[in-house]
Design an enzyme around this catalytic site. Structure first.
Site, PDB file in Angstrom:
ATOM      1  N   LYS A   1       0.815  -1.226  -0.044  1.00 50.81           N
ATOM      2  CA  LYS A   1      -0.041  -0.049  -0.060  1.00 50.81           C
ATOM      3  C   LYS A   1       0.918   1.428   0.034  1.00 50.81           C
ATOM      4  O   LYS A   1       1.828   1.346   0.733  1.00 50.81           O
ATOM      5  CB  LYS A   1      -0.879   0.063   1.210  1.00 50.81           C
ATOM      6  CG  LYS A   1      -1.914   1.052   1.634  1.00 50.81           C
ATOM      7  CD  LYS A   1      -2.635   0.809   2.704  1.00 50.81           C
ATOM      8  CE  LYS A   1      -3.998   1.772   2.807  1.00 50.81           C
ATOM      9  NZ  LYS A   1      -4.736   1.740   3.948  1.00 50.81           N
TER      10      LYS A   1
ATOM     11  N   SER B   1      -9.417   1.833   2.971  1.00 56.82           N
ATOM     12  CA  SER B   1      -8.580   2.314   2.284  1.00 56.82           C
ATOM     13  C   SER B   1      -7.422   2.003   1.551  1.00 56.82           C
ATOM     14  O   SER B   1      -6.978   2.205   0.555  1.00 56.82           O
ATOM     15  CB  SER B   1      -7.803   3.720   3.153  1.00 56.82           C
ATOM     16  OG  SER B   1      -6.970   2.967   4.152  1.00 56.82           O
TER      17      SER B   1
ATOM     18  N   SER C   1      -9.607  -0.730   7.163  1.00 58.99           N
ATOM     19  CA  SER C   1      -9.426  -0.365   5.700  1.00 58.99           C
ATOM     20  C   SER C   1      -8.649  -1.645   4.967  1.00 58.99           C
ATOM     21  O   SER C   1      -8.074  -1.747   3.765  1.00 58.99           O
ATOM     22  CB  SER C   1      -8.002   0.651   5.834  1.00 58.99           C
ATOM     23  OG  SER C   1      -8.782   2.093   5.907  1.00 58.99           O
TER      24      SER C   1
END
Lengths: 494, 494
Positions: free
Chosen positions: A109, A184, A208
């Site tokens: 990420k 996210s 997330s």
């Protein structure tokens, strides 16, 4: 395995405010890791049917061909990945075996530091930002022989469960590219769901990892607080931030989790074609009967789409048989929700205080608006929330008196279209952010291990089962749906 | 030693808003412990010149005669104190010697739980509140043989450095009863200053032991954070709250501190007339040369009355010789001040959230107004303040590279009249609360040990020297002004 049927025009980079093109009618080709698992890939590598370099080339091809449609990646590092893959191949040839992740491509990420790669947090504040040092989890990945392929789209500063606000543009759901991935860690979920990588790392402050895993139809694991260290992860809310894993199957999450949390010592013996390095970990978790699970009434937390609830419950009960139903007292649910918001808002506003004062225009407009709201959270609410945690942990702990695992849906809805902020639930309007977080964020307040497992589809969109347990009981999340004997045999990873 | 010259009309109980009567012209008689010290009292007790019961009777008489003028006490417990004193006498007669505090009367701030006594926090919210259990420091006092005589006036909920807002009325400065004691441990300071008790316990969140000690002309010691446990103390701000001690001399503070922090084992041998129980503590602190001290420029922190600065500096330098001058960077001073306010406001508003919502009218009006202001402190400022502490500790730590002790005045002014909220400093108006806290609160943010020592008078009002050191260096605070050899001999307490 090269894919040439590029099905979508290459429109993915860009601003979230730009209108989304309609790609829904296009078929998305399956990536090279669709239908593969880590154990199988490990066997192929060690038995010479594939090389780490070959896996990287498959990944790079898939990025080129599939990524424009899903916008999972922010930055890809062909040179670094190929070099790492060649080292991994050379090590295996020399008999150095770093375990289950050795030679496998992994995506990270875009909020987790990777030395030498641009890491932007999805924001123009960090355009061109290249960290000097790996985050601790990335260093662990490398030590375990994994090949870092690149960075994946995050909702800006990880501050949003929709995954559709980033300087890199919205990640797109491989099941329907008009729809959000959830966030996210939306890019990580999309990259795994599209079969571009077998494993991705994400972060989970209120859901997330689990929310995009659920909406994209992959497995997502948020371990207990702190078990995968968050050093070198750009903070959203340090008290709530967890590093988590996304893969095609729960078992792959477990293999990666054990590898990342073990003190991996390279096996210096001859390549044996297996990955027994992880076997010593399994031995710490003695075989057991199927864990006892309870169904946690989702409507006691937040209105659930009845079809989602029915699908998920049928899915879990098909393995476990009928589950006893439990619920949390409304005041505990309320206090967990308030604690989450107070802690998250205060800590996030603190992280961004200087940027809010000095460079507010570089934020995405929605993120900016939310941050400004967060600055208004009073300190006394933060203090009370932090103090409330032991009492709330005790109240939730009572649910585990007779059960090891709580089961409910991961999210109460399927993936809404990108940009959507309100949906209808039980005939009433519901805020999308609140809905997405409603079953996940409470477990971050308490730091409990939680796993999202694909549980079927509704109208072609994934729904997911959410399992929660106590620290040190993580195995029960992974074994619940398995045959106990087969599961514990499989843990030997032979 | 009985005092009959009651010099002031008995007007002390009552509301702080009532106009203060003018007692300034009246002479206040010296209490029975004026000019006495703990070592001398211990010798008198063990050599049969006085009994613990006799000391309690002296105290009770002094409370009756002097307290109406100074309003130091909220509640006195003659029966409990006499019973405890008789037990102390009986123990000494049996050869059980609990050390330096054995048989000595001690007063406890009205915010520290004393089992069986009313403890009100100076607020009508707790009228008639009688705790079941002793605070840990009170239990330690009792175990050390001290006799709890009663509770002393606190600024309401310890939330104010002026000491003049309490449901029990303002404490009055024994040096001029029109003037404030300072606070919040104003009653403890007044009780010691008036010679009613030889020792009192207070709490110090931003200076609440040291400020009233300074304004009333007694010694006040705030040890390192947590060294005297705060369990059973009504919280003001848990991160900043310290339990501290007030006595006539620094050495008495040190004796009490060591007794309270030692694992006191009663001496079962014959009464030897000494208090060697504490000698093992002294041995942990090897003799040393006089500690190196620096003068910390007070005007770098807050405007100082130049006469106060000159008096205090002359006082310390008469013992140490000329001191090197050091200063703190303005941004460190600012950040320490902001951290103090952010932490204190957030935590205090959290403590009182329910009372603010349900019973605001029971607060003193000024305290209520301040609490309402505290509820507006944003959470992100609290988070940043908590995070800033290591950096600030490092910046302040640099001052200790070449010195063990920092010296400055305890407060920049002498005691203002009760109710005063603004004074003139360097020709400009200054807020009294800000002035009183300006040299003390920063050390609470860092949890550093700090001592206030009487340093003379100006116009008949006490001024005080403030010494600060690092944890485990506490001895240097007490030895700075002493002959090193004599000090270390005295620590044997023979």
């Amino acid at each position: 395995m090269r894919r040439s049927e590029i099905s979508a025009p290459s429109q993915a980079q860009g601003d979230a405010d730009r209108p989304a093109h309609d790609h829904s009618g296009d078929a998305l080709p399956a990536g090279p890791f669709a239908g593969r698992d880590i154990s199988g890939l490990g066997r192929d590598l060690r038995e010479g049917r594939v090389t780490a370099e070959g896996l990287v080339r498959l990944t790079l091809d898939a990025v080129a061909e599939i990524n424009p449609a899903v916008n999972a990646f922010v930055h890809v590092d062909p040179a670094g990945a190929l070099a790492a893959a060649r080292r991994a191949d050379a090590e295996l040839a020399e008999g150095i075996d770093r375990g289950p992740l050795h030679g496998l491509p992994v995506a990270v990420k875009d909020i987790i530091m990777v030395a030498g790669l641009p890491v932007t947090m999805g924001s123009r504040h960090f355009t061109g930002h290249v960290p000097d040092e790996d985050a601790r989890c990335v260093a662990h990945l490398r030590r375990a022989g994994a090949v870092i392929i690149g960075t994946t789209v995050t909702h800006q500063f990880a501050y949003g469960p929709t995954g559709d606000r980033s300087a890199s543009g919205p990640a797109r759901n491989p099941h329907d590219r008009r729809r959000m991935t959830g966030g996210s860690s939306g890019g990580s979920a999309a990259a795994v769901a599209a079969g571009i990588v077998p494993l991705a790392v994400g972060t989970d402050t209120g859901g997330s990892v689990r929310i995009p895993a659920a909406l994209c139809g992959v497995a997502g694991f948020k371990p207990a607080y702190g078990t995968i260290p968050a050093d070198g992860v750009f903070p959203l809310s340090r008290t709530l931030d967890h590093v988590g894993l996304l893969a095609a199957t729960p078992r792959d999450c477990l293999i990666a989790y054990r590898t990342l949390t073990a003190d991996v010592t390279p096996n210096a013996g001859p390549p044996t074609g297996d990955t027994r390095n992880a076997a010593h970990l399994a031995s710490a978790h003695p075989a057991a009967a199927r864990p006892r699970a309870a169904w946690l009434d989702p409507d006691g937390l937040f209105s659930c789409d009845p079809r989602v609830a029915a699908t998920v419950r049928a899915f879990v009960e098909s393995a476990t048989g009928p589950l006893e139903e439990v619920s949390l007292a409304p005041d505990v649910v309320r206090d967990l929700g308030e604690a989450y918001v107070a802690i998250q808002s205060s800590e996030t506003a603190a992280v961004h205080a200087t940027r809010l004062a000095q460079a507010p225009d570089l934020f995405d407009a929605e993120v900016l608006e939310r941050l400004r709201g967060a600055t208004e959270m009073p300190g006394w609410r933060y203090v009370l929330a932090m103090e409330a945690r032991p009492r709330l942990a005790e109240a939730v702990g009572a649910l585990f008196a007779r059960h090891e695992v709580l089961a409910l849906p991961t999210v109460p809805i399927t993936a809404p279209p990108i940009g959507t902020r309100e949906v209808e639930l039980h005939g009433a309007p519901a805020a999308v952010r609140a809905a997405l977080l409603s079953y996940t964020s409470m477990w971050n307040v308490l730091g409990l291990p939680a796993l999202s497992i694909p549980a079927g589809t509704l109208d072609g969109l994934p729904v997911a089962l959410h399992l929660i347990t106590r620290p040190l009981q993580e195995d029960s999340l992974f074994s619940l749906l398995e045959d106990p004997h087969e599961f514990h045999q499989a843990l030997d990873l032979t």
